[in-house]
Design an enzyme around this catalytic site. Structure first.
Site, PDB file in Angstrom:
ATOM      1  N   ARG A 106       0.850  -1.192   0.000  1.00 12.90           N
ATOM      2  CA  ARG A 106       0.000   0.000   0.000  1.00 12.90           C
ATOM      3  C   ARG A 106       0.883   1.238   0.000  1.00 12.90           C
ATOM      4  O   ARG A 106       1.771   1.361   0.828  1.00 12.90           O
ATOM      5  CB  ARG A 106      -0.848   0.067   1.278  1.00 12.90           C
ATOM      6  N   THR A 110      -1.428   7.443  -0.268  1.00 14.24           N
ATOM      7  CA  THR A 110      -2.723   7.312  -0.964  1.00 14.24           C
ATOM      8  C   THR A 110      -3.517   6.083  -0.510  1.00 14.24           C
ATOM      9  O   THR A 110      -4.708   5.982  -0.770  1.00 14.24           O
ATOM     10  CB  THR A 110      -2.504   7.167  -2.483  1.00 14.24           C
ATOM     11  N   ASP A 202       0.916  -3.339  12.214  1.00 16.09           N
ATOM     12  CA  ASP A 202       1.406  -3.637  10.862  1.00 16.09           C
ATOM     13  C   ASP A 202       1.872  -5.092  10.825  1.00 16.09           C
ATOM     14  O   ASP A 202       2.889  -5.448  11.430  1.00 16.09           O
ATOM     15  CB  ASP A 202       2.561  -2.689  10.513  1.00 16.09           C
ATOM     16  N   ASP A 205       5.480  -5.831   9.446  1.00 13.17           N
ATOM     17  CA  ASP A 205       6.530  -5.401  10.386  1.00 13.17           C
ATOM     18  C   ASP A 205       6.611  -6.344  11.584  1.00 13.17           C
ATOM     19  O   ASP A 205       7.710  -6.661  12.056  1.00 13.17           O
ATOM     20  CB  ASP A 205       6.261  -3.971  10.869  1.00 13.17           C
TER      21      ASP A 205
END
Ligand code: PRP
Ligand code: URA
Length: 210
Positions: A106, A110, A202, A205
């Site tokens: 991603r 945006t 995340d 991560d």
């Protein structure tokens, strides 16, 4: 298992227990990877429950009998990176599966999906495809991956994630209403940065310690 309109929530108590541990911010990458691997294995049972089978004659030590085997070959397609964290868990249960890879990330500003890598087995079209990614947030990455698989001729596919946001489910349903979504939880909402609340942070991560 519960769900409506092509969303199936695997609400098995063992899956839910491991998911709660995984969400905990104190779980380090080693624990996170282990839990994700275990949940992925457990989810396979529900995700594949109604796959078609075909008869197969087997010679037991005593006599011949007709058993049942999966009717179609299986292809596992993780969305890179985080989907890789579920791949080994699925392969433990479906060790004959082939693997394709779709690289999508991603764009942070945006939130639009950016595709950067595609490699699929040549005969994927008629196989059972499990598209895996722990997170369904805006739905952009999942939608782009499904569109790519459709262009490759895939007819039978299921999207398997861990945590889904209502916004992502709606987006996927709008673009690809026929693709069933399997998840372990539907969370409340996205925040202004596109993260799932309460979510687990995340996923990439946390899996890779980046
Ligand atoms: C995460 C996740 C999904 C995507 C979900 O990947 O693994 O692929 O975000 O978000 P969406 O539904 O809004 O598209 P990320 O973009 O962080 O890439 P990474 O796995 O390479 O870290
Ligand atoms: N991707 C993640 O890894 N986590 C989120 O909450 C949303 C997208």
């Amino acid at each position: 298992m519960s769900g409506t309109s092509n969303v199936i929530v695997v609400d098995h108590p063992v899956v839910q227990t491991k998911l709660a541990e995984l969400r905990d911010y104190t779980a380090d990458h080693r624990k996170f990877r282990t839990l994700l691997d275990e949940i992925a294995s457990l989810m396979v049972y529900e995700v594949t429950r109604d796959w078609p089978t075909k008869p197969k004659v087997v010679q037991t030590p005593l006599e011949k009998m007709t058993g049942k085997v999966l009717a179609r070959d299986v292809t596992l397609v993780p969305i890179l990176r985080a989907g890789l964290g579920m791949a080994d868990g699925v392969l433990k249960i479906l060790p004959d599966a082939r693997m394709g890879h779709l690289g999508v990330y991603r764009d942070h500003s945006t939130l639009e999906p950016v595709s950067y890598y595609q490699k699929l087995p040549p005969d994927i079209a008629d196989t059972e495809v499990l598209l895996i990614d722990p997170m369904l947030a805006t739905g952009g990455s999942g939608s782009a991956a499904i569109s790519f698989l459709k262009k490759a001729g895939v007819k039978h596919m299921r999207f398997v994630c861990l945590v889904a946001a209502p916004e992502g489910i709606a987006a996927l349903h709008e673009m690809h209403p026929e693709v069933p979504i399997y998840c372990a939880a539907v969370d409340r909402q996205l925040n202004e940065k596109g993260y799932i609340l309460p979510g687990l942070g995340d996923a990439g991560d946390r899996i890779f310690g980046t």
